[in-house]
Design an enzyme around this catalytic site. Sequence first.
Site, PDB file in Angstrom:
ATOM      1  N   ARG A   1       5.361 -68.689  27.298  1.00 31.68           N
ATOM      2  CA  ARG A   1       4.854 -70.171  26.634  1.00 31.68           C
ATOM      3  C   ARG A   1       5.848 -70.897  27.003  1.00 31.68           C
ATOM      4  O   ARG A   1       6.464 -71.401  27.372  1.00 31.68           O
ATOM      5  CB  ARG A   1       4.470 -69.500  24.969  1.00 31.68           C
ATOM      6  CG  ARG A   1       3.675 -68.575  24.784  1.00 31.68           C
ATOM      7  CD  ARG A   1       3.842 -68.273  23.317  1.00 31.68           C
ATOM      8  NE  ARG A   1       2.440 -67.785  23.220  1.00 31.68           N
ATOM      9  CZ  ARG A   1       3.293 -66.083  22.048  1.00 31.68           C
ATOM     10  NH1 ARG A   1       3.808 -66.317  20.989  1.00 31.68           N
ATOM     11  NH2 ARG A   1       2.691 -64.870  22.048  1.00 31.68           N
TER      12      ARG A   1
ATOM     13  N   ARG B   1      -2.897 -71.629  16.494  1.00 34.39           N
ATOM     14  CA  ARG B   1      -1.453 -71.704  17.228  1.00 34.39           C
ATOM     15  C   ARG B   1      -1.519 -72.177  18.496  1.00 34.39           C
ATOM     16  O   ARG B   1      -0.641 -72.702  19.457  1.00 34.39           O
ATOM     17  CB  ARG B   1      -0.540 -70.071  17.231  1.00 34.39           C
ATOM     18  CG  ARG B   1       0.692 -70.153  18.042  1.00 34.39           C
ATOM     19  CD  ARG B   1       1.876 -68.962  17.126  1.00 34.39           C
ATOM     20  NE  ARG B   1       0.631 -67.843  18.658  1.00 34.39           N
ATOM     21  CZ  ARG B   1       1.597 -66.637  18.351  1.00 34.39           C
ATOM     22  NH1 ARG B   1       2.136 -66.243  17.607  1.00 34.39           N
ATOM     23  NH2 ARG B   1       0.525 -65.613  19.377  1.00 34.39           N
TER      24      ARG B   1
ATOM     25  N   ARG C   1      -5.958 -59.410  20.628  1.00 32.29           N
ATOM     26  CA  ARG C   1      -4.785 -59.041  20.180  1.00 32.29           C
ATOM     27  C   ARG C   1      -5.471 -58.931  18.574  1.00 32.29           C
ATOM     28  O   ARG C   1      -4.291 -58.010  17.343  1.00 32.29           O
ATOM     29  CB  ARG C   1      -4.461 -61.014  19.177  1.00 32.29           C
ATOM     30  CG  ARG C   1      -3.060 -60.917  20.830  1.00 32.29           C
ATOM     31  CD  ARG C   1      -2.651 -62.044  20.880  1.00 32.29           C
ATOM     32  NE  ARG C   1      -1.541 -62.154  21.761  1.00 32.29           N
ATOM     33  CZ  ARG C   1       0.069 -62.218  21.754  1.00 32.29           C
ATOM     34  NH1 ARG C   1       0.918 -62.790  20.526  1.00 32.29           N
ATOM     35  NH2 ARG C   1       0.486 -61.981  23.590  1.00 32.29           N
TER      36      ARG C   1
HETATM   37  N1  LIG Z   1       1.958 -67.780   4.948  1.00 31.53           N
HETATM   38  C1  LIG Z   1       1.162 -68.719   6.284  1.00 31.53           C
HETATM   39  N2  LIG Z   1       0.522 -69.923   5.923  1.00 31.53           N
HETATM   40  C2  LIG Z   1       0.249 -70.251   7.410  1.00 31.53           C
HETATM   41  N3  LIG Z   1       0.289 -70.171   8.556  1.00 31.53           N
HETATM   42  C3  LIG Z   1       1.322 -69.519   8.431  1.00 31.53           C
HETATM   43  C4  LIG Z   1       1.592 -68.992   8.058  1.00 31.53           C
HETATM   44  N4  LIG Z   1       3.097 -67.769   8.667  1.00 31.53           N
HETATM   45  C5  LIG Z   1       2.384 -68.078   9.962  1.00 31.53           C
HETATM   46  N5  LIG Z   1       1.895 -69.168  10.037  1.00 31.53           N
HETATM   47  C6  LIG Z   1       1.514 -70.055  11.151  1.00 31.53           C
HETATM   48  O1  LIG Z   1       0.645 -68.559  11.677  1.00 31.53           O
HETATM   49  C7  LIG Z   1       0.960 -69.028  13.530  1.00 31.53           C
HETATM   50  C8  LIG Z   1       1.567 -67.793  13.581  1.00 31.53           C
HETATM   51  O2  LIG Z   1       2.631 -67.358  13.391  1.00 31.53           O
HETATM   52  P1  LIG Z   1       3.197 -66.759  13.872  1.00 31.53           P
HETATM   53  O3  LIG Z   1       3.813 -67.362  15.119  1.00 31.53           O
HETATM   54  O4  LIG Z   1       5.104 -66.736  12.813  1.00 31.53           O
HETATM   55  O5  LIG Z   1       2.926 -65.275  14.531  1.00 31.53           O
HETATM   56  P2  LIG Z   1       3.799 -63.717  15.117  1.00 31.53           P
HETATM   57  O6  LIG Z   1       3.872 -62.714  14.066  1.00 31.53           O
HETATM   58  O7  LIG Z   1       5.346 -63.947  15.338  1.00 31.53           O
HETATM   59  O8  LIG Z   1       2.840 -63.624  16.092  1.00 31.53           O
HETATM   60  P3  LIG Z   1       3.586 -62.972  17.848  1.00 31.53           P
HETATM   61  O9  LIG Z   1       3.534 -61.702  16.888  1.00 31.53           O
HETATM   62  O10 LIG Z   1       2.095 -63.126  18.858  1.00 31.53           O
HETATM   63  O11 LIG Z   1       4.210 -62.952  17.707  1.00 31.53           O
HETATM   64  C9  LIG Z   1       2.466 -69.838  13.352  1.00 31.53           C
HETATM   65  O12 LIG Z   1       1.218 -70.875  13.671  1.00 31.53           O
HETATM   66  C10 LIG Z   1       2.737 -70.410  11.854  1.00 31.53           C
HETATM   67  O13 LIG Z   1       3.035 -71.388  12.099  1.00 31.53           O
HETATM   68  N1  LIG Z   2       7.130 -53.280  21.455  1.00 26.05           N
HETATM   69  C1  LIG Z   2       7.645 -53.929  21.340  1.00 26.05           C
HETATM   70  N2  LIG Z   2       6.902 -55.113  20.575  1.00 26.05           N
HETATM   71  C2  LIG Z   2       7.321 -56.174  20.986  1.00 26.05           C
HETATM   72  C3  LIG Z   2       8.860 -56.488  21.522  1.00 26.05           C
HETATM   73  N3  LIG Z   2       9.189 -57.809  21.069  1.00 26.05           N
HETATM   74  C4  LIG Z   2       7.497 -58.507  20.947  1.00 26.05           C
HETATM   75  N4  LIG Z   2       6.728 -57.212  20.392  1.00 26.05           N
HETATM   76  C5  LIG Z   2       5.629 -57.526  19.630  1.00 26.05           C
HETATM   77  O1  LIG Z   2       4.534 -57.954  20.407  1.00 26.05           O
HETATM   78  C6  LIG Z   2       3.382 -59.310  20.325  1.00 26.05           C
HETATM   79  C7  LIG Z   2       3.573 -60.054  20.812  1.00 26.05           C
HETATM   80  O2  LIG Z   2       3.933 -60.871  21.074  1.00 26.05           O
HETATM   81  P1  LIG Z   2       4.134 -61.938  21.550  1.00 26.05           P
HETATM   82  O3  LIG Z   2       4.813 -62.818  21.262  1.00 26.05           O
HETATM   83  O4  LIG Z   2       3.302 -62.297  22.941  1.00 26.05           O
HETATM   84  O5  LIG Z   2       3.093 -63.349  20.917  1.00 26.05           O
HETATM   85  C8  LIG Z   2       4.314 -59.323  18.632  1.00 26.05           C
HETATM   86  O6  LIG Z   2       3.518 -57.810  17.325  1.00 26.05           O
HETATM   87  C9  LIG Z   2       5.750 -58.298  18.883  1.00 26.05           C
HETATM   88  O7  LIG Z   2       5.697 -57.746  17.650  1.00 26.05           O
HETATM   89  C10 LIG Z   2       9.692 -55.188  21.603  1.00 26.05           C
HETATM   90  O8  LIG Z   2      10.427 -55.865  21.831  1.00 26.05           O
HETATM   91  N5  LIG Z   2       9.024 -53.999  21.230  1.00 26.05           N
END
Ligand SMILES: Nc1ncnc2c1ncn2[C@@H]1O[C@H](COP(=O)(O)OP(=O)(O)OP(=O)(O)O)[C@@H](O)[C@H]1O
Ligand SMILES: Nc1nc2c(ncn2[C@@H]2O[C@H](COP(=O)(O)O)[C@@H](O)[C@H]2O)c(=O)[nH]1
Length: 424
Positions: A175, A268, A279
């Site tokens: 990204r 996001r 997703r």
């Molecule tokens: N408690 C919350 N309330 C509102 N917005 C939130 C909260 N926590 C996270 N966010 C927002 O939600 C969006 C998704 O969060 P984040 O990218 O951390 O999710 P993630 O679980 O890591 O997703 P992925 O698995 O796709 O990587 C972001 O824009 C973040 O700023």
């Molecule tokens: N099994 C695994 N899942 C992973 C790993 N690294 C990330 N993730 C999961 O993928 C989704 C999507 O991630 P994104 O960065 O494309 O938004 C998210 O649920 C991550 O937790 C891995 O090494 N192994």
Amino acid sequence: MGGAPAFVADDLPGDYPNGFDLKSEGHNTVVNVGNKTYLIGGTDHGSKSTIGVRVSDKRTGGWVTPTVLGTRPKPSEVISAVILNEDRIFILKGDSSPDDCFWFLEVDTPFVQEKRKEFGTEVVAWSKGVVGDAKKPIVISGPSGVGKGTLISALMKEFPSTFGFSVSHTTRAPREREQNGVHYHFTERSVMAEEIRDGKFLEFAEVHGNLYGTSIEAVEVVADAGKRCILDIDVQGARSVRASSLEAIFIFVCPPSFEELEKRLRARGTETEQQIQKRLQNAKAELEQAKSQGLFDHMLVNDDLETCYASLKKLLDLDEAVEIINESSPPLVDLPRDHSVSKIDKKILISCGTRERASKNIFLLDLSSLKGGAPGRTRGLDIYTSDSMTNGINVAVEGDGEHLHEVEVIQEYEIEGEGPSIMK
Ligand SMILES: Nc1ncnc2c1ncn2[C@@H]1O[C@H](COP(=O)(O)OP(=O)(O)OP(=O)(O)O)[C@@H](O)[C@H]1O
Ligand SMILES: Nc1nc2c(ncn2[C@@H]2O[C@H](COP(=O)(O)O)[C@@H](O)[C@H]2O)c(=O)[nH]1
């Protein structure tokens, strides 16, 4: 299990294996384990920068070059070997740096047995020996968009010396603002598939149409830095890690509602509509799977971010914590070329110096709490150091007070058998 130290052999009975020139390849060690003889030393057939291994099965005769797994040590001119539990050989490299002198060659561990079946060849696996233990990693899972990354970033920002992130591999495109090697190792599917086949991954899964995986190295480098590793992986990955030998804490992050999850994913703005739909569809399955008995240790609802972050810190015993930077590290041994090795149960006594020179340093290595192993590191070596004087042990320990007591105990050990062998 006890047992005699492996011998250091400059005289190898029978024919030398092909490609193994004892004279030009320096020091070799011969180790007999059950029906097999292992010749360890010189350099590897394929890569001259790693130690070579050949195996001979007494029942069939002849020498074979095994499939060698794990990260391999660099060649050494001074190798001593000790058999442990008949399934691994402990290798000491006498002319190496302190962080490169202890290695394990696994010859019949469950990992090696499994790979032997899989490949249908003779298999051995290297694992680097590390003094001290690693802190339990933390696995964080939850549906896409729930806020895992946001929570992890906060933790890493507040406790930069405590936590380290396991940088996963993925075949998805980066990204905007995502950096290779920081957020992910962005990779080609064919390359990653090959590395998975080579056994380099702790876990991997097909997630939202792409391949994601945690390499063993990604977790080990964090532990090497003395930090606690955080893994952000999906539920399939969490299940694989749970089934692996890695002991971790498993946390699942839930959204307050499905509508809120959708809102966050859309806000996001990193996915296309089609990807968002995929997703969200997968989120339903993940929320269901997360209920599996015994998979997750803790569930967190990420409604208000601050409240959720406070709960996360509480369950990690970090509430009200101020980061303490622990600069003490386990003692390191500078293993000289001249040393002798004795094994007493799970303890290895290393005397430095020669028979002619009375003055010696003595190190005691305790291997009774080993953890991990190939294809990752073998952690949990305990090291006790002492400077020996002519008529007794004058303790000069670089570790903590507990170790001091242990070093004194060395005097009570009786070394059975022929006594220490002098390495050349
Ligand atoms: N408690 C919350 N309330 C509102 N917005 C939130 C909260 N926590 C996270 N966010 C927002 O939600 C969006 C998704 O969060 P984040 O990218 O951390 O999710 P993630 O679980 O890591 O997703 P992925 O698995 O796709 O990587 C972001 O824009 C973040 O700023
Ligand atoms: N099994 C695994 N899942 C992973 C790993 N690294 C990330 N993730 C999961 O993928 C989704 C999507 O991630 P994104 O960065 O494309 O938004 C998210 O649920 C991550 O937790 C891995 O090494 N192994």
